[in-house]
Design a protein around this motif. Structure first.
Motif, PDB file in Angstrom:
ATOM      1  N   PRO A  14       0.834  -1.212   0.000  1.00  0.00           N
ATOM      2  CA  PRO A  14       0.000   0.000   0.000  1.00  0.00           C
ATOM      3  C   PRO A  14       0.862   1.252   0.000  1.00  0.00           C
ATOM      4  CG  PRO A  14      -0.885  -1.604   1.528  1.00  0.00           C
ATOM      5  CD  PRO A  14       0.431  -2.156   1.065  1.00  0.00           C
ATOM      6  N   SER A  87      -3.712   1.401  -3.194  1.00  0.00           N
ATOM      7  CA  SER A  87      -4.386   0.899  -2.000  1.00  0.00           C
ATOM      8  C   SER A  87      -4.919  -0.506  -2.294  1.00  0.00           C
ATOM      9  CB  SER A  87      -5.526   1.817  -1.611  1.00  0.00           C
ATOM     10  OG  SER A  87      -6.595   1.695  -2.535  1.00  0.00           O
ATOM     11  N   PRO A  88      -5.265  -1.254  -1.259  1.00  0.00           N
ATOM     12  CA  PRO A  88      -5.812  -2.604  -1.497  1.00  0.00           C
ATOM     13  C   PRO A  88      -7.049  -2.589  -2.394  1.00  0.00           C
ATOM     14  CG  PRO A  88      -5.149  -2.376   0.781  1.00  0.00           C
ATOM     15  CD  PRO A  88      -4.997  -1.021   0.165  1.00  0.00           C
ATOM     16  N   ALA A  91      -6.477  -3.433  -6.095  1.00  0.00           N
ATOM     17  CA  ALA A  91      -6.103  -4.780  -6.510  1.00  0.00           C
ATOM     18  C   ALA A  91      -7.147  -5.354  -7.460  1.00  0.00           C
ATOM     19  CB  ALA A  91      -5.957  -5.679  -5.290  1.00  0.00           C
ATOM     20  N   THR A 118      -1.689  -6.805  -7.359  1.00  0.00           N
ATOM     21  CA  THR A 118      -1.994  -7.154  -5.976  1.00  0.00           C
ATOM     22  C   THR A 118      -1.386  -6.101  -5.064  1.00  0.00           C
ATOM     23  OG1 THR A 118      -1.977  -9.513  -6.537  1.00  0.00           O
ATOM     24  CG2 THR A 118      -1.825  -8.936  -4.202  1.00  0.00           C
ATOM     25  N   SER A 120      -0.802  -5.383  -1.190  1.00  0.00           N
ATOM     26  CA  SER A 120      -0.875  -6.008   0.125  1.00  0.00           C
ATOM     27  C   SER A 120       0.420  -5.777   0.870  1.00  0.00           C
ATOM     28  CB  SER A 120      -1.132  -7.510  -0.018  1.00  0.00           C
ATOM     29  OG  SER A 120      -1.095  -8.152   1.244  1.00  0.00           O
TER      30      SER A 120
END
Length: 121
Positions: A14, A87-88, A91, A118, A120
């Motif tokens: 992130p 940011s997540p 994804a 992805t 994370s």
């Protein structure tokens, strides 16, 4: 059959950055607008960004404005999506697609197979 090829996806923390590339080996899409889309598991595909054939007009989804930048380099027939401050929620599998503008809307006729992003820690 995919006409476009995406690359540059991967795992990032992130707040990090990635740059996606969209290429069309053996073909030019100079007269086409190129869009980026994404699809997260269990969600519908959503528009992310678009750039016109001349590389002069761009459009972004509100969720990525100020963080993502789309560009195209005509000399190498490649379109880029620079993604910053990830940011997540970003994804997803990211796809690029080539479109013509017909009857007031963009018609995306050519798609890539996607690249996974992805986010994370």
């Amino acid at each position: 059959q995919a006409q476009l090829t995406e690359s540059g996806g991967g795992l990032v923390q992130p707040g990090g950055s990635l740059r996606l590339s969209c290429a069309a080996p053996g073909r030019t899409f100079s007269g086409y607008s190129i869009g980026w889309f994404r699809q997260a598991p269990g969600k519908e595909r959503e528009f992310v960004a678009r750039i016109n054939g001349g590389g002069t007009i761009t459009d972004y989804a509100n969720s990525v404005k100020g963080r993502f930048t789309i560009s195209r380099i005509s000399t190498n027939n490649t379109i880029y999506l620079q993604m910053d401050n990830l940011s997540p929620e970003d994804a997803a599998v990211y796809y690029c697609a080539a479109a013509r503008y017909h009857n007031g809307q963009y018609e995306y006729d050519y798609w890539g197979q996607g690249t996974q992003v992805t986010v994370s820690s």
